[in-house]
Design a protein around this motif. Sequence first.
Motif, PDB file in Angstrom:
ATOM      1  N   THR A   1       0.812  -1.216   0.000  1.00  0.00           N
ATOM      2  CA  THR A   1       0.000   0.000   0.000  1.00  0.00           C
ATOM      3  C   THR A   1       0.846   1.267   0.000  1.00  0.00           C
ATOM      4  O   THR A   1       0.318   2.357  -0.202  1.00  0.00           O
ATOM      5  CB  THR A   1      -0.946   0.028   1.213  1.00  0.00           C
ATOM      6  N   GLY A   2       2.150   1.138   0.176  1.00  0.00           N
ATOM      7  CA  GLY A   2       3.029   2.305   0.127  1.00  0.00           C
ATOM      8  C   GLY A   2       3.485   2.671  -1.267  1.00  0.00           C
ATOM      9  O   GLY A   2       4.023   3.767  -1.484  1.00  0.00           O
ATOM     10  N   ARG A   3       3.267   1.750  -2.251  1.00  0.00           N
ATOM     11  CA  ARG A   3       3.757   2.008  -3.614  1.00  0.00           C
ATOM     12  C   ARG A   3       2.670   1.753  -4.659  1.00  0.00           C
ATOM     13  O   ARG A   3       2.954   1.330  -5.771  1.00  0.00           O
ATOM     14  CB  ARG A   3       4.977   1.138  -3.926  1.00  0.00           C
ATOM     15  N   ALA A   4       1.440   2.029  -4.310  1.00  0.00           N
ATOM     16  CA  ALA A   4       0.340   1.858  -5.257  1.00  0.00           C
ATOM     17  C   ALA A   4      -0.682   2.961  -5.024  1.00  0.00           C
ATOM     18  O   ALA A   4      -0.827   3.465  -3.907  1.00  0.00           O
ATOM     19  CB  ALA A   4      -0.313   0.487  -5.088  1.00  0.00           C
ATOM     20  N   PHE A   5      -1.380   3.336  -6.092  1.00  0.00           N
ATOM     21  CA  PHE A   5      -2.430   4.334  -5.985  1.00  0.00           C
ATOM     22  C   PHE A   5      -3.396   4.155  -7.146  1.00  0.00           C
ATOM     23  O   PHE A   5      -3.097   3.477  -8.133  1.00  0.00           O
ATOM     24  CB  PHE A   5      -1.867   5.760  -5.941  1.00  0.00           C
ATOM     25  N   PHE A   6      -4.566   4.790  -7.003  1.00  0.00           N
ATOM     26  CA  PHE A   6      -5.655   4.577  -7.945  1.00  0.00           C
ATOM     27  C   PHE A   6      -5.793   5.728  -8.945  1.00  0.00           C
ATOM     28  O   PHE A   6      -5.531   6.887  -8.623  1.00  0.00           O
ATOM     29  CB  PHE A   6      -6.992   4.445  -7.201  1.00  0.00           C
ATOM     30  N   GLY A   7      -6.231   5.363 -10.152  1.00  0.00           N
ATOM     31  CA  GLY A   7      -6.630   6.341 -11.153  1.00  0.00           C
ATOM     32  C   GLY A   7      -7.925   5.891 -11.808  1.00  0.00           C
ATOM     33  O   GLY A   7      -8.201   4.690 -11.897  1.00  0.00           O
TER      34      GLY A   7
ATOM     35  N   GLY B   1     -14.556  -1.543  -2.640  1.00  0.00           N
ATOM     36  CA  GLY B   1     -14.770  -2.920  -2.215  1.00  0.00           C
ATOM     37  C   GLY B   1     -13.478  -3.705  -2.081  1.00  0.00           C
ATOM     38  O   GLY B   1     -13.293  -4.469  -1.123  1.00  0.00           O
ATOM     39  N   ALA B   2     -12.573  -3.514  -3.045  1.00  0.00           N
ATOM     40  CA  ALA B   2     -11.314  -4.271  -3.018  1.00  0.00           C
ATOM     41  C   ALA B   2     -10.399  -3.846  -1.884  1.00  0.00           C
ATOM     42  O   ALA B   2      -9.477  -4.587  -1.508  1.00  0.00           O
ATOM     43  CB  ALA B   2     -10.588  -4.116  -4.354  1.00  0.00           C
ATOM     44  N   THR B   3     -10.627  -2.658  -1.318  1.00  0.00           N
ATOM     45  CA  THR B   3      -9.778  -2.163  -0.231  1.00  0.00           C
ATOM     46  C   THR B   3     -10.485  -2.183   1.117  1.00  0.00           C
ATOM     47  O   THR B   3      -9.966  -1.629   2.095  1.00  0.00           O
ATOM     48  CB  THR B   3      -9.320  -0.718  -0.530  1.00  0.00           C
ATOM     49  N   ALA B   4     -11.642  -2.813   1.180  1.00  0.00           N
ATOM     50  CA  ALA B   4     -12.418  -2.795   2.424  1.00  0.00           C
ATOM     51  C   ALA B   4     -11.665  -3.408   3.591  1.00  0.00           C
ATOM     52  O   ALA B   4     -11.908  -3.051   4.752  1.00  0.00           O
ATOM     53  CB  ALA B   4     -13.743  -3.524   2.215  1.00  0.00           C
ATOM     54  N   GLY B   5     -10.748  -4.327   3.321  1.00  0.00           N
ATOM     55  CA  GLY B   5      -9.997  -4.981   4.389  1.00  0.00           C
ATOM     56  C   GLY B   5      -8.764  -4.229   4.842  1.00  0.00           C
ATOM     57  O   GLY B   5      -8.084  -4.675   5.779  1.00  0.00           O
ATOM     58  N   LEU B   6      -8.452  -3.108   4.223  1.00  0.00           N
ATOM     59  CA  LEU B   6      -7.290  -2.320   4.624  1.00  0.00           C
ATOM     60  C   LEU B   6      -7.615  -1.459   5.839  1.00  0.00           C
ATOM     61  O   LEU B   6      -8.777  -1.181   6.128  1.00  0.00           O
ATOM     62  CB  LEU B   6      -6.842  -1.417   3.476  1.00  0.00           C
ATOM     63  N   THR B   7      -6.577  -1.025   6.531  1.00  0.00           N
ATOM     64  CA  THR B   7      -6.775  -0.076   7.623  1.00  0.00           C
ATOM     65  C   THR B   7      -7.105   1.300   7.038  1.00  0.00           C
ATOM     66  O   THR B   7      -6.912   1.558   5.848  1.00  0.00           O
ATOM     67  CB  THR B   7      -5.506   0.041   8.476  1.00  0.00           C
ATOM     68  N   ASP B   8      -7.579   2.190   7.893  1.00  0.00           N
ATOM     69  CA  ASP B   8      -7.869   3.554   7.437  1.00  0.00           C
ATOM     70  C   ASP B   8      -6.616   4.222   6.887  1.00  0.00           C
ATOM     71  O   ASP B   8      -6.679   4.927   5.871  1.00  0.00           O
ATOM     72  CB  ASP B   8      -8.438   4.383   8.584  1.00  0.00           C
ATOM     73  N   ASP B   9      -5.483   4.015   7.541  1.00  0.00           N
ATOM     74  CA  ASP B   9      -4.233   4.620   7.070  1.00  0.00           C
ATOM     75  C   ASP B   9      -3.821   4.049   5.715  1.00  0.00           C
ATOM     76  O   ASP B   9      -3.349   4.789   4.837  1.00  0.00           O
ATOM     77  CB  ASP B   9      -3.112   4.395   8.084  1.00  0.00           C
TER      78      ASP B   9
END
Length: 289
Positions: free
Chosen positions: A238-244, A265-273
């Motif tokens: 999650t430190g080297r990816a981002f959405f477009g 939906g695909a990121t629902a399991g990630l922390t808020d940070d």
Amino acid sequence: MRFVDSHMHLWHLTEHKWYPALDPPEDSDDFGIGDMAGLRRDYLPEHYRADAAGSGLDVVSTVHVSAVTAPGTHLDEAGWLDRVAAEHGLVGAVIGAVEPGADADTVAADLAEQAKSRLFRGIRVLYGFDPADPVTRRLVELLDAGAHVFDVVIHPGEVDAWLPLLRDFPGLAVVLEHAGWPDGGDPDQFAAWRDGLTRLAALDNVECKISGLPMSLHTLDAETLRPWIQTCLEVFGTGRAFFGSNFPVDSLFGGYDRLAEAYLGATAGLTDDEREQVFVANATRRYRI
């Protein structure tokens, strides 16, 4: 969810004849995404904002990526974008272009001209640059020296060709555009794509822009996109990816709300940070917004 959209396009077809790829011959599909008739319309800040409204994503800024395909028009586009951003906001950074087939001096001059804009952050290579060509090496040298971003499409079958050049520039900011643009959605293609991602992710200076997957998969269905999105996050972290969004191109396959559903939906399991990283912070950092 706040969102910095790291990949979008604007165009004013009724004013500027810079986009011949949007009007190909009937039997042509140069980019493999099908009929582009739905893109043959003006797409300006008000159209983008209308698409994003009510999607569940609060777009706080965007990165405009050069969309022109007519020879010699990328400098015209750069000037136009400066005026659009000054009048309408929305665009917080611009990734420009250089002419495929140009010589090294022209590439250098084009890069220097675009770098005069306060919005300019780097160059996007979609096609037409061989990583073994001295002109491509010169472009990369110039981007590295200027602390500019190298946005590049590297399809799974092209990874081996690009790796030697990228390894020579460990300080260059490289963004793998459109998640590496997989060749299709079947299991063999997924495996080849994941292998390519893994080898590119071994270079610490490469980041993954999760965008454009519907161009390969021909859908915005959240469940179909989920394994591809989550693989990008797993491989790059999650430190080297981002959405477009890749809008309006991905609008060929559905609305902005469906794209938002897939990303959320695909990121629902990630922390808020972690979600803040992939939706806002990483793109803000990389493109200096």
